[in-house]
Enzyme design. Structure first.
Site, PDB file in Angstrom:
ATOM      1  N   LYS A 264       0.850  -1.185   0.000  1.00  0.00           N
ATOM      2  CA  LYS A 264       0.000   0.000   0.000  1.00  0.00           C
ATOM      3  C   LYS A 264       0.889   1.239   0.000  1.00  0.00           C
ATOM      4  O   LYS A 264       1.654   1.466   0.943  1.00  0.00           O
ATOM      5  CB  LYS A 264      -0.911   0.017   1.224  1.00  0.00           C
ATOM      6  N   ASP A 413     -16.665  -1.106  -0.774  1.00  0.00           N
ATOM      7  CA  ASP A 413     -15.341  -1.477  -1.276  1.00  0.00           C
ATOM      8  C   ASP A 413     -14.353  -1.701  -0.142  1.00  0.00           C
ATOM      9  O   ASP A 413     -13.215  -2.126  -0.382  1.00  0.00           O
ATOM     10  CB  ASP A 413     -14.805  -0.409  -2.241  1.00  0.00           C
TER      11      ASP A 413
END
Length: 670
Positions: A264, A413
């Protein structure tokens, strides 16, 4: 919203609330405002006083239409008037009896062989797995890429490549990390490294930092970014995808378990939209620490292997006030059996892409739910999948309520198909008990994702998932019945959680629900620290010491943020008298009760101000010792630790943290 006609059959639901429904999701409509209320009765899932838990949702689309007067779990997917579902209060085996969470409850993955490779940026070595692995011997089996349709645009395409664009009929896009200036390892989780059979010495090598910053790749790695959509704050947002995350691949360890590595902050992908795909140190520290803290708390969660500084600066506007400034960049390596989300199914369903939807469903069942795929097929399997996701999502949400965790941005999501806590953004921990609190400044006015709303929002998200599955199932009734599993599992899990937090040997239904709700009312009225209160509650000597409300109240004093008023003190003494009477009816000693309660009520949680202190030391002085110290404390959240650690971390929120950014509220900017 670009839903297909078939999906729209489920969009506007009307029904009546049947008697005995424990979780009712009722639409409260007024002439001035059309907002949806997640209504929980007094003896509710959360044990909260009767209140209307407001959460603004998408108007005119999806489950809660502005034309809907009321909805129930029995009728949310019906599309017909007056449909109800029987058997709401059926028993589901509770998964909260043990605090296994991520430690014991995750699905184990089946082995696969083979997998393609791409050739650049490799760490050169053999890929033979060993009981004690090295950075060069991890066994990759990238089934997501092998078995699902991908973006036809190559990651090597210099014109398009990682450039933002709409990606059709694809589950992923191949991508490449963007190299950083000077990777430096800040911290790694030895427990998470053990999932890959990596000894600590391997994680201390510079090559480890190089790989997990994106400057090199493991042999066998095939970086990709997932393509998915989602509902954000109740509104359909279309294509979203991994905008600053990219999977390095799936690793099979010596036990045959499958674990996916994901970076990330490693650079842009086709789903980055107008962003840079990077992450800053402050948000990366928060994600790294919280991922591991939640694991040790026994909460189902994704994991964090490492935190690496990039040596680059990233421009961020922390408060969205036009004052952007450079901040240190960082990359977190996240780990999970799967990063598939509700939104992975929503996007192809919204586009009418039934072929991709079916492929993704069949793949998910085979890889992540082998027990279902072995017994069911086709529409029956998809319905069973929804049932299982309802159960695991309920378990995850119940754990959040148990430890006082507020996710802050429960968009679809950000909901894992495995029922794992995922995407640690503007999250927070409840200090003074307040079901109305949300840490997310973006959600501050509406409070959609506040603490007390989380069970209702989880269900709302599951209905969105059911909508997405309809084109594959092509029948409303089975989906309707499947959603009932959430209510059953949520009720059982929350009842068992309340029982454990109060230290009761058995749960007596309405009687004990009332006792728990009255405690919540006292905590909210007095401004009481939730974590300290429940931990101290276990210290009460009820059987050996007799019933002395004043003495018992003295034990709890450290949990109160303000001195007790006379009227409030009377209410607490009244509750303590009822609690002592109830505890004395169990054939359990004070010592046994205390031991049991201390396994359900953590002493140490990652309070916002604790994380912020570690961030400030790292960002201002380059001192990462607090990051490591906090990680060590959070490794044993239920244990008694040194007096020094207790004085630093088993304390109420300091006054200075009430308004300090990062302590009282956070934004999505990271």
């Amino acid at each position: 919203a670009s839903h297909t006609r078939a999906t729209r059959r489920l969009a506007c639901m009307e029904g009546r609330v049947p008697v005995g429904v424990v979780l009712a999701l009722c639409c409260s409509l007024t002439a001035a405002s059309q907002t949806c209320a997640f209504a929980l009765p007094p003896s509710s899932l959360c044990g909260l006083p009767a209140r209307s838990l407001q959460g603004e949702v998408n108007k005119g689309e999806g489950l809660f239409s502005s034309r809907t007067a009321s909805s129930s779990i029995g009728s949310v997917l019906s599309g017909r008037r007056g449909i109800t579902t029987k058997g709401f209060l059926g028993s589901v085996p509770s998964a909260l009896g043990h605090l296994g969470g991520a430690r014991g409850g995750l699905l184990r993955k089946s082995l696969r062989g083979g997998g393609q490779q791409i050739s650049s940026l490799r760490s050169t070595a053999s890929s033979t797995a060993a009981m004690s692995a090295t950075l060069h011997t991890l066994k990759f089996d990238n089934s997501f890429i092998r078995d699902l349709p991908g973006d036809p645009v190559s990651e090597y395409d210099k014109v398009k490549g990682n450039k933002p664009r709409q990606v059709e009929k694809s589950a992923y896009s191949l991508v490449l990390p963007t190299a950083v200036k000077d990777p430096k390892l800040v911290s790694f989780s030895k427990e998470c490294a053990a999932l890959f059979d990596l000894p600590e010495e391997e994680c201390k090598k510079q090559e480890f930092a190089d790989i997990l910053a994106g400057n090199k790749l493991f042999e066998g790695s095939e970086p990709m970014a997932m393509c998915y959509g989602g509902h954000q704050f109740g509104n359909w947002a279309g294509q979203l995808g991994d905008g600053r995350a990219m999977s390095l691949g799936e690793v099979i360890n010596s036990k045959g378990e499958r674990w996916e590595l994901q970076l990330k902050g490693a650079g842009p992908t086709p789903y980055s939209r107008t962003a840079d795909g990077r992450a800053v140190l402050r948000s990366s520290v928060r994600e790294y620490l919280c991922s591991e803290a939640m694991y040790h708390l026994g909460v189902p969660t994704t994991r964090a292997l490492s935190l690496v500084l990039t040596g680059d600066e990233v421009i961020r506007d922390m408060f969205y006030d036009g004052n952007a400034k450079p901040e240190p960049g960082a990359v977190v390596c996240r780990v999970a059996p799967s990063f598939i989300r509700f939104g992975n199914f929503e996007l192809p369903a919204s586009r009418g892409d039934e072929e991709t939807l079916l492929k993704l469903l069949d793949y998910t069942l085979q890889r992540d739910f082998p027990a279902i795929s072995a017994k069911f097929s086709g529409a029956d399997a998809y319905v069973e999948l929804l049932k299982e996701v309802c159960r695991t999502t309920a378990l995850m949400t119940a754990h959040w309520m148990r430890v006082g965790y507020v996710h802050g941005v429960m968009n679809t999501d950000n909901m894992s198909i495995l029922g794992l806590t995922i995407d640690y953004g503007p999250y927070g921990w409840v200090d003074n008990y307040d079901p109305e609190w949300t840490p997310n400044t973006t959600d501050g006015m509406r409070g959609r994702y506040k603490f007390g709303n989380q069970p209702g929002v989880s269900f709302w998200n599951l209905v969105r998932l059911a909508n997405a599955l309809y084109p594959a199932v092509k029948d409303v009734e089975p989906l309707q019945e499947a959603l009932v599993e959430f209510e059953k599992a949520m009720t059982d899990n929350m009842s068992d959680m309340h029982r454990q937090k109060l230290g009761l040997a058995e749960w007596r239904g309405e009687e004990d629900e009332k006792l728990y709700a009255e405690l919540c009312k006292c905590m909210e009225k007095q401004e009481t620290d939730m974590t300290i209160l429940f931990r101290k509650l276990g210290d009460l000597a009820v059987k050996e010491g007799g019933v002395d409300e004043g003495g018992m109240l003295d034990v709890l004093q450290d949990a109160f943020y303000k001195p007790l008023k006379e009227s409030t003190e009377a209410e607490w003494k009244s509750w303590l008298s009822k609690y002592a009477k109830r505890v004395k009816e169990d054939d359990v000693s004070d010592a046994e009760r205390r031991q049991a309660m201390n396994k359900a009520n953590p002493k140490y949680v990652l309070r916002n101000f604790i994380a912020q202190q570690a961030i400030d030391a790292a960002a201002d002085a380059g001192d990462f010792s607090l990051v490591q110290e906090v990680l060590e404390v959070m490794r044993r959240p239920y244990d008694e630790q040194s007096k020094e650690m207790e004085a630093k971390y088993f304390i109420k929120r300091p006054d200075w943290a009430r308004t300090k950014p990062g302590c009282s509220a956070l934004s999505c900017s990271s």
